[in-house]
Design a protein around this motif. Structure first.
Motif, PDB file in Angstrom:
ATOM      1  N   TYR A 237      26.260  49.776  65.759  1.00 12.75           N
ATOM      2  CA  TYR A 237      26.239  51.216  65.527  1.00 12.75           C
ATOM      3  C   TYR A 237      24.871  51.653  65.014  1.00 12.75           C
ATOM      4  O   TYR A 237      24.087  50.841  64.494  1.00 12.75           O
ATOM      5  CB  TYR A 237      27.349  51.605  64.556  1.00 12.75           C
ATOM      6  N   GLN A 303      32.393  57.178  68.169  1.00 10.65           N
ATOM      7  CA  GLN A 303      31.538  56.484  67.212  1.00 10.65           C
ATOM      8  C   GLN A 303      30.056  56.608  67.612  1.00 10.65           C
ATOM      9  O   GLN A 303      29.742  56.809  68.784  1.00 10.65           O
ATOM     10  CB  GLN A 303      31.911  55.002  67.148  1.00 10.65           C
ATOM     11  N   VAL A 305      27.614  54.766  68.683  1.00 11.30           N
ATOM     12  CA  VAL A 305      27.348  53.449  69.257  1.00 11.30           C
ATOM     13  C   VAL A 305      25.874  53.334  69.637  1.00 11.30           C
ATOM     14  O   VAL A 305      25.317  54.227  70.285  1.00 11.30           O
ATOM     15  CB  VAL A 305      28.244  53.206  70.490  1.00 11.30           C
TER      16      VAL A 305
END
Length: 884
Positions: A237, A303, A305
């Motif tokens: 991430y 998210q 990413v």
């Protein structure tokens, strides 16, 4: 198109493919990614051809195992290497790779393939090398060209020539052929072992931050068949956990059918991992030409990413790649819109305006396509939505796609522009700047935002609360506006960017029930003498406006509707007259239909908006007369209505109710109504009678008035010799009787009672509605199309139609017109589910057009229209209803 067609299209042209570069910052993972998307998932775009071997069917489930054939090239020395033309296992994507990821080939790398369906070979295709280390320095990483999608193929040939002075090619040259596989079909409700294992191996990801923009539909990795066994390292991430910008890319050159998009995504996934040695797909999201969005790099759609897409800038950005090579052609609108949706969603999670700027820290020292220099560790300003070439020295996202970035920004930041309520229909009547309705209405709206796919939804608000929700392509919705008084109606639109726009509100008034107050019939208008309006006939498409509030016993305020007996006389042409409230839009309904030279009367119940009513004449010219017989008060001070009959109370031909004899010139007959045929003996304020004049020996008129009172100049029926004329009459009751006066000649009179008004407030109150056309046998409106034959009837739904409530209605008020009769006959209008009596509502002769107001009880939501002889067309316009 199918893969075979895609190859054949390249037979007669040189295909030039531009490298799509991507990379990684010093301490970050980065890379390049490509993908395509299918019509099986898409919302719009080219119509797909019959599915090929790589087309999705929508019935697959689970991960798809893909295969890679690795065929070594023969080094011929002097900077040349080849793979001779040969048969291969089936594949859909190809690329050339070599051992050292940092080695460069400065000459040409070309390949061609053979169509598995036709056996035809493509022309030579140029393959552009990727920049080195796109996904960082990784063990087993290889240098390679960009992959090219060729569709289902079973043969290949490669030639490489190095333009360097040394003439030395990198070691380990090989052709990689990827077969993306075809997902297996599973029985409904079944989950094969491979799929179950796959699902179990992928841990759930935490929920990401909420976005200001809605999350678009995204095809997940599981849905496009990602083989997650290739991705055993897990996601990474963003170091700061926040996305600041989005970079737009294009992918490998690919001539594909949208039904093959999932297969193309799988193929590139496999190529990046198995050939290039990357962690995973490089892009965060991929969009095909039909607008379908695919989840790219693993780690969670919501998210931050870390992808491998824009060398030097991956640690603070996300990416969207539009599948295809847009060097020579622009990206389709469907793809631009979908790209904007996912960009708006991702940037909206972190409060970034897609139309704004972003400050990013360089992760590598390099130049971009425009010659701008970046130094690692320094900060630079970008558009929040930028192209790959803004951050790296590459043509990506293509010469034709790059100028389309402002469109993507506009789509991602836009709103539902110029949203407004255009009109209210389906039960609503325009009144001044607002509307009046007894209940359900249809709200119609418009916006200048296009296309529809940029709009997530519309909501109709009634008094600030959501009444209905519609898709973005909808422009009307039915809603219920309930509760007496004023209400606010507005429309709220949500753009795919998440921005919300609300239209200006429209005031909608639900009128309260009205009670009836009978009046001594009084003449208010006569165009022949200039009473109430100018002295002149009403011409074609002409109108006159009559003041009714404060006239003839009607109060200056508080009247919701007036009851007028309107007579058309001396018409020069066949025409119709519509009577409607001043300040409202006239509808297609009519109150009097007549032929040239005929005198026609009809009772009219017309709402009062601003104290005036209008009279419209369609064709020719005509004199109009209007006599007021009562009004409906906006309170409970008046009388309520009770259904009764229809029952025949009087027939001078048979001696029913009165002596058996015609009514002579200047003569009167008196009819007992109180205490007769269900009418109470007292507290009756008025009766509703359908009166018919027949067999008149001279032109004359008949006045119906309360017994014991002085007759006024008002009339209820005007006729010529030999004419049969009906008319509904609401006549006050003073001493239990009503009187019928004939002016000239002699005439037979019939009277059928349909109801009465009582001062006990035990009956129903009146609700204005319309006038609106409910039935027309000429066009098939409301009932079957065709005239009603002899001894036949049609049934019309009235409850739940055009603003009439589905329940609680005791009677409807209809203006019924008989036209084109082939014989002398009568029509009876009566409640469905009851036995028809001998009473009639319209009596007519062959060829005559006759209107009449009808108050008919409602038993099961329907009313019947019966014709006695010949055939006749019938029209019915609703003007109101009675409710408890």
């Amino acid at each position: 198109m199918s893969s075979g067609r895609g190859v054949r299209r390249r037979q007669n042209k040189r295909v030039r493919r531009t490298a799509i570069a991507a990379g990684l910052a010093a301490a970050t993972v980065l890379g390049f990614q490509a993908a395509a998307n299918g019509a099986v998932f898409g919302e719009e775009g080219p119509t797909p051809n019959p599915p090929s071997v790589y087309s999705a069917t929508g019935e697959e489930t689970g991960p798809v195992k893909s295969e890679v054939q690795k065929l070594a090239l023969t080094d011929k020395g002097h900077g040349e290497a080849v793979l001779s033309q040969r048969d291969t296992q089936r594949f859909g994507l190809l690329g050339v790779s070599w051992t050292d990821p940092e080695a460069k080939i400065k000459g040409k790398i070309q390949a061609r393939s053979r169509d598995a369906e036709t056996g035809a070979w493509t022309e030579w295709m140029d393959l552009e090398p990727y920049p080195a280390l796109l996904d960082g320095k990784r063990a087993g990483a290889r240098g390679s060209t960009e992959p090219i999608w060729v569709g289902a193929s079973d043969g290949a040939e490669v030639r490489v020539t190095d333009g360097a002075a040394s003439g030395i090619l990198p070691a380990g040259l090989r052709l990689d052929l990827v077969d993306p596989g075809a997902p297996a079909k599973a029985a409904a409700g079944d989950l094969n072992a491979e799929t179950a294992a796959f699902k179990a191996d992928v841990p759930p990801t935490p929920t990401g931050p909420e976005s200001t923009a809605p999350r678009p539909t995204i095809v997940s990795r599981a849905e496009w068949g990602a083989d997650e066994s290739l991705n055993n390292e897990g996601p990474i991430y963003l170091p700061g956990g926040k996305i600041k910008a989005a970079f737009v890319h294009h992918t490998t050159d690919a001539d594909y059918d949208c039904a093959q998009s999932a297969a193309l995504v799988r193929a590139i996934h496999v190529y990046h991992v198995k050939t290039n040695g990357w962690r995973d797909l490089g892009y965060n999201f991929l969009v095909d030409k039909c607008g379908t969005i695919f989840e790219g790099r693993q780690g969670g759609v919501d998210q931050p990413v870390l992808g491998a897409h824009t060398y030097g800038w991956n640690s603070e950005s996300t990416s969207v790649s539009i599948m295809g090579n847009y060097t020579d052609k622009a990206a389709p609108q469907a793809a631009l819109i979908s790209a904007s949706k996912v960009i708006a969603y991702k940037l909206g999670q972190y409060g970034v305006d897609p139309a704004g700027k972003a400050t990013l820290t360089a992760g590598a020292t390099q130049n971009n396509f425009f010659g701008d220099k970046f130094t690692v560790g320094q900060t630079y300003t970008f558009d929040a939505v930028s192209g790959h070439r803004n951050g790296f020295n590459t043509e990506c996202p293509g010469t034709m796609l790059y100028p389309q970035l402002p469109q993507i920004r506009a789509y991602a930041t836009g709103s539902v522009a110029n949203l407004k309520v255009d009109s209210l229909t389906g039960g609503a009547t325009p009144v001044g700047s607002g509307y009046e309705t007894p209940g359900p209405v249809t709200v119609n709206w418009s916006t200048s935002t296009a296309p529809n796919s940029l709009i997530s939804k519309f909501e109709v608000l009634v008094d600030g609360q959501v009444a209905t929700t519609s898709w973005g392509h909808i422009r009307s919705s039915a809603v219920n506006v309930s509760g007496y008084g004023d209400h606010s109606v507005a429309v709220r639109g949500t753009h795919t960017s998440g921005k919300v726009t609300t239209s200006a509100p429209v005031t909608v008034t639900v009128p309260g029930p009205k009670t009836y107050k009978p009046l001594t019939p009084t003449r208010l208008m006569d165009t022949r003498s200039g009473l109430g309006v100018p002295k002149a006939k009403v011409g074609p498409a002409g109108e006159v406006t009559l003041q009714v509030a404060g006239q003839g016993g009607v109060p200056a305020t508080g009247a919701g509707a007036v009851v007028l007996n309107v007579t058309a006389t001396g018409p020069t042409a066949t025409s119709f007259v519509s009577v409607y409230p001043n300040g409202t839009a006239r509808t297609s309904a009519s109150n009097l239909n007549f032929t040239a030279g005929k005198t026609i009367p009809n009772l009219v119940v017309v709402p009062v908006v601003d104290g005036k009513v209008k009279f419209y004449n369609h064709a020719g010219s005509v004199d109009l007369i209007a006599d007021v017989t009562g009004y409906y008060a906006k309170d409970t001070s008046g009388s309520t209505h009770v259904n009764l009959g229809p029952l025949r109370l009087m027939d001078t031909r048979a001696g029913t109710g009165v002596a058996k004899a015609k009514v002579g010139a200047d003569s009167t007959v008196d009819l007992q109504v109180a205490g007769v045929s269900g009418v109470p003996a007292d507290k009756v304020t008025a009766v509703v009678l359908n009166v018919t004049a027949t067999n008149p020996t001279a032109g004359s008129f008949v006045s119906v008035f309360p017994h014991g009172t002085a007759r006024t100049s008002a009339s209820n029926l005007n006729f010529t010799a030999g004419q049969t004329i009906p008319n509904l009459v609401v006549v006050p009751v003073v001493d239990g009787k009503v009187s019928f006066y004939n002016k000239s000649g002699s005439v037979d009179l019939l009277a059928d009672i349909t109801g009465y008004f009582t001062s006990e407030n035990t009956g129903a109150s009146h609700i204005n509605l319309g006038p609106k056309r409910l039935m027309d046998t000429r066009s098939g409106l409301g009932v079957r199309k065709g005239a009603i034959g002899a001894d036949s009837f049609v049934t019309l739904d009235v409850a739940g139609v055009q603003g009439v409530p589905a329940t609680g209605v005791t009677a409807v008020v209809l203006n019924v017109t008989a036209t084109n009769p082939t014989a002398g006959s009568f029509v009876s209008v009566y409640p469905d589910g009851t036995t028809r009596t001998s009473a009639s509502n319209l009596n007519f002769t062959s060829g005559l057009t006759i209107p009449n107001l009808v108050v008919v009880p409602v038993v099961n939501g329907k009313v019947n229209f019966y014709n006695r002889s010949g055939s006749v067309d019938l029209l019915a316009d609703i003007t109101g209803y009675f409710t408890k």
